[in-house]
Motif scaffolding. Structure first.
Motif, PDB file in Angstrom:
ATOM      1  N   LEU A  49       0.852  -1.136  -0.130  1.00  0.00           N
ATOM      2  CA  LEU A  49       0.025  -0.255  -0.191  1.00  0.00           C
ATOM      3  C   LEU A  49       0.895   1.463  -0.087  1.00  0.00           C
ATOM      4  CD1 LEU A  49      -2.801   1.208   0.260  1.00  0.00           C
ATOM      5  CD2 LEU A  49      -2.562   1.203   2.605  1.00  0.00           C
ATOM      6  N   ARG A  50       1.816   1.110   0.771  1.00  0.00           N
ATOM      7  CA  ARG A  50       2.905   2.470   0.820  1.00  0.00           C
ATOM      8  C   ARG A  50       3.279   2.631  -0.444  1.00  0.00           C
ATOM      9  NH1 ARG A  50       6.533   1.493   6.262  1.00  0.00           N
ATOM     10  NH2 ARG A  50       7.682   3.182   5.371  1.00  0.00           N
ATOM     11  N   GLY A  51       3.895   1.631  -1.077  1.00  0.00           N
ATOM     12  CA  GLY A  51       4.469   1.560  -2.582  1.00  0.00           C
ATOM     13  C   GLY A  51       3.500   2.049  -3.435  1.00  0.00           C
ATOM     14  N   SER A  52       1.934   1.826  -3.241  1.00  0.00           N
ATOM     15  CA  SER A  52       1.179   2.052  -4.244  1.00  0.00           C
ATOM     16  C   SER A  52       0.568   3.502  -4.285  1.00  0.00           C
ATOM     17  CB  SER A  52       0.132   1.058  -4.517  1.00  0.00           C
ATOM     18  OG  SER A  52      -0.720   1.434  -3.057  1.00  0.00           O
ATOM     19  N   ILE A  53       0.630   3.923  -3.148  1.00  0.00           N
ATOM     20  CA  ILE A  53       0.135   5.354  -2.858  1.00  0.00           C
ATOM     21  C   ILE A  53       1.123   6.354  -3.913  1.00  0.00           C
ATOM     22  CG2 ILE A  53      -0.120   7.488  -1.461  1.00  0.00           C
ATOM     23  CD1 ILE A  53      -0.818   5.137   0.707  1.00  0.00           C
ATOM     24  N   GLY A  54       0.677   7.580  -4.382  1.00  0.00           N
ATOM     25  CA  GLY A  54       1.256   8.054  -5.362  1.00  0.00           C
ATOM     26  C   GLY A  54       2.137   9.365  -4.794  1.00  0.00           C
ATOM     27  N   GLY A  55       3.188   8.921  -4.301  1.00  0.00           N
ATOM     28  CA  GLY A  55       4.229   9.712  -3.557  1.00  0.00           C
ATOM     29  C   GLY A  55       5.406   9.716  -4.659  1.00  0.00           C
ATOM     30  N   TYR A  56       5.862  11.071  -4.956  1.00  0.00           N
ATOM     31  CA  TYR A  56       6.686  11.188  -5.931  1.00  0.00           C
ATOM     32  C   TYR A  56       7.411  12.617  -5.563  1.00  0.00           C
ATOM     33  CZ  TYR A  56       3.419  14.230  -8.458  1.00  0.00           C
ATOM     34  OH  TYR A  56       2.330  15.030  -8.546  1.00  0.00           O
ATOM     35  N   LEU A  57       8.743  12.706  -6.274  1.00  0.00           N
ATOM     36  CA  LEU A  57       9.396  13.865  -6.315  1.00  0.00           C
ATOM     37  C   LEU A  57       9.732  14.369  -7.562  1.00  0.00           C
ATOM     38  CD1 LEU A  57      12.816  13.264  -6.901  1.00  0.00           C
ATOM     39  CD2 LEU A  57      12.502  12.134  -4.418  1.00  0.00           C
ATOM     40  N   THR A  58       9.633  15.736  -7.863  1.00  0.00           N
ATOM     41  CA  THR A  58       9.995  16.236  -9.308  1.00  0.00           C
ATOM     42  C   THR A  58      11.178  17.126  -9.258  1.00  0.00           C
ATOM     43  OG1 THR A  58       7.533  16.206  -9.600  1.00  0.00           O
ATOM     44  CG2 THR A  58       8.943  17.397 -11.244  1.00  0.00           C
ATOM     45  N   ILE A  59      12.265  16.970 -10.155  1.00  0.00           N
ATOM     46  CA  ILE A  59      13.239  17.583 -10.268  1.00  0.00           C
ATOM     47  C   ILE A  59      13.186  18.654 -11.547  1.00  0.00           C
ATOM     48  CG2 ILE A  59      15.825  17.529 -10.701  1.00  0.00           C
ATOM     49  CD1 ILE A  59      15.968  14.581  -9.960  1.00  0.00           C
ATOM     50  N   HIS A  60      13.159  19.595 -11.148  1.00  0.00           N
ATOM     51  CA  HIS A  60      13.158  20.931 -12.280  1.00  0.00           C
ATOM     52  C   HIS A  60      14.442  21.693 -12.491  1.00  0.00           C
ATOM     53  CE1 HIS A  60       8.721  21.040 -12.992  1.00  0.00           C
ATOM     54  NE2 HIS A  60       8.521  20.809 -11.983  1.00  0.00           N
ATOM     55  N   ALA A  61      14.497  22.276 -13.404  1.00  0.00           N
ATOM     56  CA  ALA A  61      15.544  23.432 -13.753  1.00  0.00           C
ATOM     57  C   ALA A  61      15.443  24.518 -12.971  1.00  0.00           C
ATOM     58  CB  ALA A  61      15.745  23.827 -15.392  1.00  0.00           C
ATOM     59  N   GLY A  62      16.611  25.137 -12.240  1.00  0.00           N
ATOM     60  CA  GLY A  62      16.340  26.049 -11.429  1.00  0.00           C
ATOM     61  C   GLY A  62      16.994  27.432 -12.059  1.00  0.00           C
ATOM     62  N   ASP A  63      17.379  28.640 -11.434  1.00  0.00           N
ATOM     63  CA  ASP A  63      17.594  29.808 -12.057  1.00  0.00           C
ATOM     64  C   ASP A  63      19.123  29.987 -12.372  1.00  0.00           C
ATOM     65  OD1 ASP A  63      14.869  30.792 -12.074  1.00  0.00           O
ATOM     66  OD2 ASP A  63      15.399  31.474  -9.838  1.00  0.00           O
ATOM     67  N   GLY A  64      20.038  28.837 -11.986  1.00  0.00           N
ATOM     68  CA  GLY A  64      21.328  28.830 -12.314  1.00  0.00           C
ATOM     69  C   GLY A  64      21.851  28.274 -13.465  1.00  0.00           C
ATOM     70  N   GLY A  65      20.985  27.897 -14.247  1.00  0.00           N
ATOM     71  CA  GLY A  65      21.447  27.170 -15.472  1.00  0.00           C
ATOM     72  C   GLY A  65      21.688  25.699 -15.627  1.00  0.00           C
ATOM     73  N   ALA A  66      21.334  25.107 -14.632  1.00  0.00           N
ATOM     74  CA  ALA A  66      21.358  23.661 -14.336  1.00  0.00           C
ATOM     75  C   ALA A  66      19.865  23.195 -14.970  1.00  0.00           C
ATOM     76  CB  ALA A  66      21.419  23.206 -12.962  1.00  0.00           C
ATOM     77  N   TRP A  67      19.859  22.079 -15.777  1.00  0.00           N
ATOM     78  CA  TRP A  67      18.952  21.396 -16.506  1.00  0.00           C
ATOM     79  C   TRP A  67      18.504  19.995 -15.855  1.00  0.00           C
ATOM     80  CZ3 TRP A  67      15.208  23.818 -19.483  1.00  0.00           C
ATOM     81  CH2 TRP A  67      15.592  25.220 -19.766  1.00  0.00           C
ATOM     82  N   ALA A  68      17.087  19.748 -15.788  1.00  0.00           N
ATOM     83  CA  ALA A  68      16.778  18.421 -15.583  1.00  0.00           C
ATOM     84  C   ALA A  68      16.788  17.739 -17.155  1.00  0.00           C
ATOM     85  CB  ALA A  68      15.420  18.345 -14.942  1.00  0.00           C
ATOM     86  N   ASP A  69      17.932  17.205 -17.504  1.00  0.00           N
ATOM     87  CA  ASP A  69      18.162  16.670 -18.919  1.00  0.00           C
ATOM     88  C   ASP A  69      18.182  15.098 -18.697  1.00  0.00           C
ATOM     89  OD1 ASP A  69      20.571  16.268 -17.622  1.00  0.00           O
ATOM     90  OD2 ASP A  69      21.568  18.223 -18.605  1.00  0.00           O
TER      91      ASP A  69
END
Length: 425
Positions: A49-69
Protein backbone atom coordinates in the motif's frame (compact mmCIF):
# COMPACT_ATOMS: atom_id res chain seq x y z
CA UNK A 1 11.15 -50.10 32.26
CA UNK A 2 12.75 -47.60 29.85
CA UNK A 3 11.54 -44.01 29.84
CA UNK A 4 10.41 -44.20 26.20
CA UNK A 5 8.28 -47.28 26.87
CA UNK A 6 6.62 -45.72 29.94
CA UNK A 7 5.81 -42.61 27.91
CA UNK A 8 4.41 -44.64 25.03
CA UNK A 9 2.26 -46.80 27.30
CA UNK A 10 0.83 -43.72 29.03
CA UNK A 11 -0.06 -42.06 25.71
CA UNK A 12 -1.67 -45.17 24.22
CA UNK A 13 -3.57 -46.21 27.36
CA UNK A 14 -4.92 -42.80 28.38
CA UNK A 15 -6.71 -42.40 25.08
CA UNK A 16 -9.25 -39.83 26.21
CA UNK A 17 -6.63 -37.51 27.64
CA UNK A 18 -4.38 -38.09 24.61
CA UNK A 19 -7.22 -37.17 22.23
CA UNK A 20 -8.06 -34.02 24.20
CA UNK A 21 -4.43 -32.94 24.32
CA UNK A 22 -4.06 -33.66 20.60
CA UNK A 23 -7.06 -31.45 19.78
CA UNK A 24 -5.75 -28.73 22.09
CA UNK A 25 -2.36 -28.77 20.38
CA UNK A 26 -3.98 -28.63 16.93
CA UNK A 27 -6.32 -25.76 17.78
CA UNK A 28 -3.76 -23.62 19.58
CA UNK A 29 -0.95 -24.22 17.11
CA UNK A 30 -3.25 -23.59 14.16
CA UNK A 31 -4.31 -20.33 15.80
CA UNK A 32 -0.68 -19.36 16.21
CA UNK A 33 0.11 -20.23 12.60
CA UNK A 34 -2.85 -18.26 11.26
CA UNK A 35 -1.99 -15.34 13.51
CA UNK A 36 1.57 -15.33 12.23
CA UNK A 37 0.33 -15.60 8.64
CA UNK A 38 -2.07 -12.71 9.20
CA UNK A 39 0.68 -10.56 10.64
CA UNK A 40 3.15 -11.38 7.87
CA UNK A 41 0.49 -10.83 5.20
CA UNK A 42 -0.58 -7.53 6.75
CA UNK A 43 3.04 -6.35 6.78
CA UNK A 44 3.29 -7.20 3.07
CA UNK A 45 -0.05 -5.50 2.41
CA UNK A 46 1.05 -2.36 4.24
CA UNK A 47 4.31 -2.28 2.29
CA UNK A 48 2.43 -2.75 -0.96
CA UNK A 49 0.00 0.00 0.00
CA UNK A 50 2.80 2.40 0.85
CA UNK A 51 4.42 1.71 -2.50
CA UNK A 52 1.15 2.08 -4.45
CA UNK A 53 0.27 5.49 -3.05
CA UNK A 54 1.31 8.20 -5.50
CA UNK A 55 4.21 9.73 -3.64
CA UNK A 56 6.80 11.18 -5.99
CA UNK A 57 9.35 13.92 -6.31
CA UNK A 58 10.00 16.16 -9.28
CA UNK A 59 13.33 17.65 -10.35
CA UNK A 60 13.06 20.97 -12.18
CA UNK A 61 15.57 23.36 -13.72
CA UNK A 62 16.54 26.21 -11.41
CA UNK A 63 17.68 29.74 -12.14
CA UNK A 64 21.37 28.91 -12.21
CA UNK A 65 21.51 27.26 -15.61
CA UNK A 66 21.27 23.62 -14.49
CA UNK A 67 18.74 21.47 -16.35
CA UNK A 68 16.75 18.35 -15.63
CA UNK A 69 18.15 16.68 -18.73
CA UNK A 70 18.77 13.26 -20.23
CA UNK A 71 22.13 12.89 -18.47
CA UNK A 72 20.48 13.45 -15.09
CA UNK A 73 17.64 11.06 -15.87
CA UNK A 74 20.09 8.32 -16.88
CA UNK A 75 21.63 8.56 -13.42
CA UNK A 76 18.57 8.84 -11.21
CA UNK A 77 16.39 6.24 -12.93
CA UNK A 78 18.82 3.44 -12.04
CA UNK A 79 18.93 4.23 -8.31
CA UNK A 80 17.95 1.31 -6.12
CA UNK A 81 15.19 3.22 -4.32
CA UNK A 82 13.47 4.40 -7.52
CA UNK A 83 10.78 2.07 -8.86
CA UNK A 84 9.55 4.25 -11.76
CA UNK A 85 10.23 7.55 -13.50
CA UNK A 86 8.58 9.92 -15.95
CA UNK A 87 10.28 12.64 -17.98
CA UNK A 88 7.92 15.47 -18.92
CA UNK A 89 8.21 18.28 -21.47
CA UNK A 90 5.72 20.85 -22.76
CA UNK A 91 5.42 22.36 -26.24
CA UNK A 92 2.84 24.28 -28.27
CA UNK A 93 1.90 23.56 -31.89
CA UNK A 94 -0.74 24.75 -34.30
CA UNK A 95 -3.32 22.20 -35.48
CA UNK A 96 -5.07 23.63 -38.53
CA UNK A 97 -8.83 23.13 -38.45
CA UNK A 98 -8.80 21.63 -34.95
CA UNK A 99 -11.61 22.96 -32.77
CA UNK A 100 -10.64 23.47 -29.14
CA UNK A 101 -12.74 24.20 -26.09
CA UNK A 102 -13.24 27.96 -26.60
CA UNK A 103 -11.43 30.54 -24.55
CA UNK A 104 -9.75 33.91 -25.21
CA UNK A 105 -9.03 33.47 -28.93
CA UNK A 106 -12.35 31.92 -29.93
CA UNK A 107 -13.69 33.39 -33.20
CA UNK A 108 -10.67 35.65 -33.80
CA UNK A 109 -8.90 33.45 -36.32
CA UNK A 110 -5.68 33.87 -34.31
CA UNK A 111 -3.16 31.05 -34.07
CA UNK A 112 -4.10 30.51 -30.44
CA UNK A 113 -7.61 29.43 -31.43
CA UNK A 114 -6.22 26.07 -32.65
CA UNK A 115 -3.05 25.82 -30.58
CA UNK A 116 -3.32 23.08 -27.92
CA UNK A 117 -0.73 22.39 -25.26
CA UNK A 118 1.34 19.29 -26.07
CA UNK A 119 2.74 17.41 -23.07
CA UNK A 120 5.37 14.80 -23.81
CA UNK A 121 5.76 11.98 -21.27
CA UNK A 122 7.87 8.90 -20.89
CA UNK A 123 4.74 7.28 -19.49
CA UNK A 124 1.47 9.24 -19.52
CA UNK A 125 -0.02 6.99 -16.82
CA UNK A 126 2.56 8.49 -14.45
CA UNK A 127 1.68 12.08 -15.22
CA UNK A 128 0.34 13.95 -12.20
CA UNK A 129 -3.03 14.50 -13.89
CA UNK A 130 -3.64 10.75 -14.05
CA UNK A 131 -2.04 10.03 -10.68
CA UNK A 132 -4.44 12.49 -9.03
CA UNK A 133 -7.37 11.03 -11.02
CA UNK A 134 -8.25 14.46 -12.42
CA UNK A 135 -7.82 12.74 -15.79
CA UNK A 136 -9.00 9.21 -16.49
CA UNK A 137 -8.48 7.09 -19.57
CA UNK A 138 -11.81 6.82 -21.40
CA UNK A 139 -10.83 4.94 -24.57
CA UNK A 140 -7.72 3.32 -26.00
CA UNK A 141 -4.51 3.16 -24.02
CA UNK A 142 -1.83 5.20 -22.31
CA UNK A 143 1.38 6.24 -24.07
CA UNK A 144 4.53 4.41 -22.98
CA UNK A 145 8.31 4.82 -23.31
CA UNK A 146 8.51 2.72 -26.49
CA UNK A 147 5.92 4.73 -28.43
CA UNK A 148 6.71 7.19 -31.20
CA UNK A 149 4.31 9.44 -33.08
CA UNK A 150 1.44 8.71 -30.67
CA UNK A 151 -1.00 11.11 -29.05
CA UNK A 152 -3.87 11.15 -26.58
CA UNK A 153 -6.61 13.80 -26.72
CA UNK A 154 -9.45 14.77 -24.43
CA UNK A 155 -12.96 13.48 -24.85
CA UNK A 156 -14.10 17.06 -25.48
CA UNK A 157 -11.72 17.56 -28.40
CA UNK A 158 -12.56 14.12 -29.80
CA UNK A 159 -16.30 14.83 -29.76
CA UNK A 160 -15.94 18.37 -31.17
CA UNK A 161 -13.80 17.16 -34.09
CA UNK A 162 -15.19 13.69 -34.67
CA UNK A 163 -11.90 12.06 -33.71
CA UNK A 164 -11.50 8.46 -32.58
CA UNK A 165 -8.72 6.09 -31.59
CA UNK A 166 -6.69 5.32 -34.70
CA UNK A 167 -7.21 8.71 -36.36
CA UNK A 168 -4.35 11.04 -37.27
CA UNK A 169 -3.68 14.45 -35.73
CA UNK A 170 -1.35 16.82 -37.61
CA UNK A 171 0.50 19.69 -35.91
CA UNK A 172 2.91 22.28 -37.22
CA UNK A 173 4.85 25.42 -36.44
CA UNK A 174 3.46 28.63 -37.92
CA UNK A 175 4.31 32.25 -37.12
CA UNK A 176 2.91 33.20 -33.74
CA UNK A 177 3.11 29.75 -32.11
CA UNK A 178 4.31 30.16 -28.55
CA UNK A 179 8.03 29.59 -27.73
CA UNK A 180 9.09 28.75 -31.31
CA UNK A 181 11.73 30.76 -33.22
CA UNK A 182 10.83 32.10 -36.65
CA UNK A 183 13.32 29.85 -38.40
CA UNK A 184 11.46 26.78 -37.14
CA UNK A 185 8.34 27.69 -39.12
CA UNK A 186 7.22 24.83 -41.33
CA UNK A 187 8.15 22.06 -38.88
CA UNK A 188 5.37 19.47 -39.06
CA UNK A 189 4.62 16.31 -37.15
CA UNK A 190 1.79 13.78 -37.28
CA UNK A 191 0.39 11.65 -34.47
CA UNK A 192 -1.72 8.56 -34.32
CA UNK A 193 -4.37 8.96 -31.63
CA UNK A 194 -4.05 5.93 -29.34
CA UNK A 195 -6.08 7.15 -26.36
CA UNK A 196 -8.84 9.48 -25.26
CA UNK A 197 -9.01 10.83 -21.73
CA UNK A 198 -11.80 12.43 -19.75
CA UNK A 199 -11.35 15.32 -17.32
CA UNK A 200 -13.08 14.36 -14.09
CA UNK A 201 -12.68 17.66 -12.25
CA UNK A 202 -13.57 21.14 -13.37
CA UNK A 203 -11.05 23.96 -13.19
CA UNK A 204 -11.77 27.70 -12.91
CA UNK A 205 -11.70 29.61 -16.20
CA UNK A 206 -11.11 33.36 -16.53
CA UNK A 207 -11.82 35.56 -19.57
CA UNK A 208 -8.11 36.12 -20.14
CA UNK A 209 -7.18 32.42 -20.29
CA UNK A 210 -5.99 31.13 -23.66
CA UNK A 211 -7.20 27.90 -25.21
CA UNK A 212 -3.90 26.15 -24.57
CA UNK A 213 -4.27 26.77 -20.83
CA UNK A 214 -7.52 24.82 -20.52
CA UNK A 215 -7.20 21.26 -19.27
CA UNK A 216 -9.50 19.94 -22.00
CA UNK A 217 -7.13 21.28 -24.66
CA UNK A 218 -4.11 19.28 -23.52
CA UNK A 219 -2.71 16.76 -26.00
CA UNK A 220 -0.39 14.13 -24.55
CA UNK A 221 2.36 12.79 -26.79
CA UNK A 222 5.24 10.33 -26.56
CA UNK A 223 8.64 11.50 -25.38
CA UNK A 224 10.32 10.66 -28.72
CA UNK A 225 8.08 13.19 -30.47
CA UNK A 226 8.94 15.74 -27.77
CA UNK A 227 12.62 15.16 -28.52
CA UNK A 228 12.00 15.74 -32.23
CA UNK A 229 10.31 19.02 -31.38
CA UNK A 230 13.15 20.17 -29.17
CA UNK A 231 15.69 19.37 -31.89
CA UNK A 232 13.70 21.49 -34.33
CA UNK A 233 13.18 24.28 -31.83
CA UNK A 234 16.76 24.41 -30.50
CA UNK A 235 19.19 22.81 -32.99
CA UNK A 236 22.13 24.01 -30.88
CA UNK A 237 21.10 21.54 -28.16
CA UNK A 238 21.40 18.54 -30.46
CA UNK A 239 23.99 16.19 -29.00
CA UNK A 240 23.91 17.86 -25.59
CA UNK A 241 21.05 15.80 -24.26
CA UNK A 242 17.32 16.35 -24.16
CA UNK A 243 16.04 18.84 -21.59
CA UNK A 244 12.86 17.92 -19.74
CA UNK A 245 11.34 21.37 -19.54
CA UNK A 246 8.56 20.26 -17.20
CA UNK A 247 10.81 18.17 -15.00
CA UNK A 248 11.69 14.59 -14.17
CA UNK A 249 9.27 12.70 -11.93
CA UNK A 250 10.76 9.99 -9.69
CA UNK A 251 8.73 7.43 -7.76
CA UNK A 252 10.52 6.00 -4.69
CA UNK A 253 9.68 2.54 -3.40
CA UNK A 254 8.55 3.95 -0.07
CA UNK A 255 6.90 7.39 0.05
CA UNK A 256 7.40 7.40 3.83
CA UNK A 257 11.13 7.81 3.24
CA UNK A 258 10.94 10.66 0.76
CA UNK A 259 13.41 12.92 2.60
CA UNK A 260 15.88 10.05 2.99
CA UNK A 261 15.60 9.26 -0.72
CA UNK A 262 16.33 12.87 -1.65
CA UNK A 263 19.45 12.98 0.53
CA UNK A 264 20.64 9.61 -0.78
CA UNK A 265 20.07 10.73 -4.37
CA UNK A 266 22.10 13.89 -3.84
CA UNK A 267 24.99 11.82 -2.49
CA UNK A 268 24.94 9.29 -5.31
CA UNK A 269 24.14 11.41 -8.36
CA UNK A 270 26.63 13.84 -9.88
CA UNK A 271 24.53 16.94 -10.61
CA UNK A 272 24.40 20.66 -9.87
CA UNK A 273 21.95 20.29 -6.99
CA UNK A 274 22.45 23.89 -5.90
CA UNK A 275 20.80 25.03 -9.12
CA UNK A 276 18.14 22.34 -9.43
CA UNK A 277 14.76 22.44 -7.72
CA UNK A 278 13.32 19.35 -6.04
CA UNK A 279 9.63 19.28 -5.18
CA UNK A 280 8.21 16.56 -2.96
CA UNK A 281 4.66 15.35 -3.52
CA UNK A 282 3.63 12.96 -0.78
CA UNK A 283 0.33 14.54 0.24
CA UNK A 284 -1.56 11.37 -0.63
CA UNK A 285 0.73 9.30 1.54
CA UNK A 286 0.60 11.74 4.47
CA UNK A 287 -3.17 11.60 4.33
CA UNK A 288 -3.18 7.80 4.32
CA UNK A 289 -0.26 7.36 6.76
CA UNK A 290 -2.38 7.20 9.97
CA UNK A 291 -4.50 4.39 8.51
CA UNK A 292 -1.40 2.51 7.37
CA UNK A 293 0.22 2.84 10.78
CA UNK A 294 -2.96 1.67 12.51
CA UNK A 295 -3.09 -1.38 10.24
CA UNK A 296 0.49 -2.33 11.17
CA UNK A 297 -0.13 -1.77 14.89
CA UNK A 298 -3.38 -3.76 14.81
CA UNK A 299 -1.78 -6.76 13.10
CA UNK A 300 1.10 -6.76 15.59
CA UNK A 301 -1.29 -6.46 18.54
CA UNK A 302 -3.45 -9.27 17.17
CA UNK A 303 -0.41 -11.53 16.83
CA UNK A 304 0.67 -10.73 20.40
CA UNK A 305 -2.82 -11.44 21.79
CA UNK A 306 -3.16 -14.72 19.87
CA UNK A 307 0.30 -15.83 20.98
CA UNK A 308 -0.30 -14.88 24.62
CA UNK A 309 -3.69 -16.61 24.76
CA UNK A 310 -2.39 -19.76 23.06
CA UNK A 311 0.68 -20.04 25.28
CA UNK A 312 -1.36 -19.20 28.39
CA UNK A 313 -4.03 -21.84 27.72
CA UNK A 314 -1.44 -24.45 26.80
CA UNK A 315 0.71 -23.75 29.85
CA UNK A 316 -2.25 -23.79 32.27
CA UNK A 317 -3.60 -27.05 30.87
CA UNK A 318 -0.27 -28.85 30.95
CA UNK A 319 0.50 -27.54 34.44
CA UNK A 320 -2.83 -28.72 35.85
CA UNK A 321 -2.64 -32.11 34.18
CA UNK A 322 0.92 -32.67 35.38
CA UNK A 323 0.01 -31.82 38.96
CA UNK A 324 -2.88 -34.30 38.82
CA UNK A 325 -0.29 -37.08 38.57
CA UNK A 326 1.05 -36.67 42.10
CA UNK A 327 0.35 -40.28 43.07
CA UNK A 328 1.93 -41.68 39.93
CA UNK A 329 5.03 -39.54 40.37
CA UNK A 330 5.33 -40.55 44.05
CA UNK A 331 5.20 -44.22 43.09
CA UNK A 332 7.84 -43.76 40.38
CA UNK A 333 10.15 -42.02 42.85
CA UNK A 334 9.62 -44.78 45.43
CA UNK A 335 10.55 -47.34 42.77
CA UNK A 336 13.91 -45.62 42.37
CA UNK A 337 13.29 -43.86 39.10
CA UNK A 338 15.34 -40.70 38.96
CA UNK A 339 13.78 -37.27 38.83
CA UNK A 340 15.50 -36.71 35.48
CA UNK A 341 13.88 -39.87 34.13
CA UNK A 342 10.44 -38.76 35.33
CA UNK A 343 10.87 -35.32 33.72
CA UNK A 344 12.00 -37.01 30.51
CA UNK A 345 8.93 -39.22 30.53
CA UNK A 346 6.57 -36.29 31.00
CA UNK A 347 8.26 -34.35 28.24
CA UNK A 348 8.30 -37.30 25.85
CA UNK A 349 4.59 -37.98 26.43
CA UNK A 350 3.69 -34.46 25.38
CA UNK A 351 5.97 -34.43 22.37
CA UNK A 352 4.61 -37.80 21.19
CA UNK A 353 1.21 -36.13 21.02
CA UNK A 354 2.51 -32.78 19.80
CA UNK A 355 4.36 -34.18 16.78
CA UNK A 356 1.28 -35.42 14.88
CA UNK A 357 -0.69 -32.45 16.19
CA UNK A 358 1.84 -30.07 14.68
CA UNK A 359 1.57 -31.86 11.34
CA UNK A 360 -2.21 -31.60 11.52
CA UNK A 361 -2.11 -27.90 12.37
CA UNK A 362 0.13 -27.22 9.37
CA UNK A 363 -2.40 -28.95 7.11
CA UNK A 364 -5.34 -27.04 8.63
CA UNK A 365 -3.47 -23.72 8.38
CA UNK A 366 -2.68 -24.37 4.72
CA UNK A 367 -6.38 -24.99 4.00
CA UNK A 368 -7.45 -21.85 5.87
CA UNK A 369 -4.75 -19.60 4.41
CA UNK A 370 -7.21 -18.32 1.80
CA UNK A 371 -9.40 -16.94 4.57
CA UNK A 372 -6.44 -14.92 5.84
CA UNK A 373 -6.10 -13.26 2.45
CA UNK A 374 -9.82 -12.44 2.39
CA UNK A 375 -9.52 -10.75 5.78
CA UNK A 376 -7.13 -8.30 4.12
CA UNK A 377 -9.43 -7.76 1.18
CA UNK A 378 -6.92 -9.42 -1.13
CA UNK A 379 -4.44 -6.59 -0.55
CA UNK A 380 -1.59 -9.00 0.11
CA UNK A 381 -2.37 -11.28 -2.80
CA UNK A 382 -1.95 -15.00 -2.20
CA UNK A 383 -1.14 -15.71 1.44
CA UNK A 384 1.22 -18.61 2.10
CA UNK A 385 3.09 -19.92 5.10
CA UNK A 386 6.84 -20.03 4.63
CA UNK A 387 9.04 -22.71 6.15
CA UNK A 388 10.69 -20.12 8.39
CA UNK A 389 7.32 -18.89 9.69
CA UNK A 390 6.10 -22.42 10.36
CA UNK A 391 9.34 -23.35 12.11
CA UNK A 392 9.13 -20.23 14.27
CA UNK A 393 5.60 -20.96 15.45
CA UNK A 394 6.27 -24.65 16.09
CA UNK A 395 9.46 -23.82 17.97
CA UNK A 396 7.51 -21.46 20.21
CA UNK A 397 4.89 -24.14 20.81
CA UNK A 398 7.57 -26.71 21.63
CA UNK A 399 9.24 -24.26 24.02
CA UNK A 400 5.89 -23.55 25.71
CA UNK A 401 5.39 -27.27 26.26
CA UNK A 402 8.90 -27.64 27.65
CA UNK A 403 8.59 -24.73 30.08
CA UNK A 404 5.06 -25.68 31.23
CA UNK A 405 5.90 -29.29 31.96
CA UNK A 406 9.22 -28.47 33.62
CA UNK A 407 7.69 -25.86 35.92
CA UNK A 408 4.88 -28.18 36.98
CA UNK A 409 7.13 -31.23 37.34
CA UNK A 410 9.91 -29.47 39.26
CA UNK A 411 7.41 -28.09 41.76
CA UNK A 412 6.47 -31.69 42.52
CA UNK A 413 9.84 -33.38 42.17
CA UNK A 414 11.52 -31.06 44.68
CA UNK A 415 9.41 -32.75 47.36
CA UNK A 416 10.18 -36.08 48.94
CA UNK A 417 7.83 -39.00 48.23
CA UNK A 418 6.43 -38.82 51.77
CA UNK A 419 5.60 -35.14 51.33
CA UNK A 420 3.91 -35.89 48.01
CA UNK A 421 1.77 -38.63 49.66
CA UNK A 422 0.93 -36.22 52.48
CA UNK A 423 -0.32 -33.72 49.88
CA UNK A 424 -2.49 -36.43 48.39
CA UNK A 425 -4.09 -37.21 51.73
Amino acid sequence: MPTTKRAWLYVTRRRKRTALLFLLFVVLTTGGLLGFMLYAASVDAVEALRGSIGGYLTIHAGDGGAWADEALLEQVKTLEDIRAYNGVDTSYLYCEGLSLVPARWYGTGAVGESMPRFIGCTDTALHERFLSSSFQLAEGRQIGPDDEGKAMVSKDIAEMNGLAVGDTLAAEVVPGVRDWPEEAAGFRIEFEIVGIYAATRSEPVTPTMEECDLQENIVFMDIQSAKRMQSAKSPNLTGKGFRYGSGIMLFPNDPAKMAENIERMKRQVNADWDNLLIFENSAAYRQAAPSIQRAGTFSLLLLAVLSAVSIGVLSLTLTLWTRERLAEIAILISLGISRRGICGQLMLENYLIAAPAFAGSLAVAAVLSGRVGSLLGGAAGEVTLSAVQAASVLACAAAAILVSVLLAALAILRKKPKAILTDLS
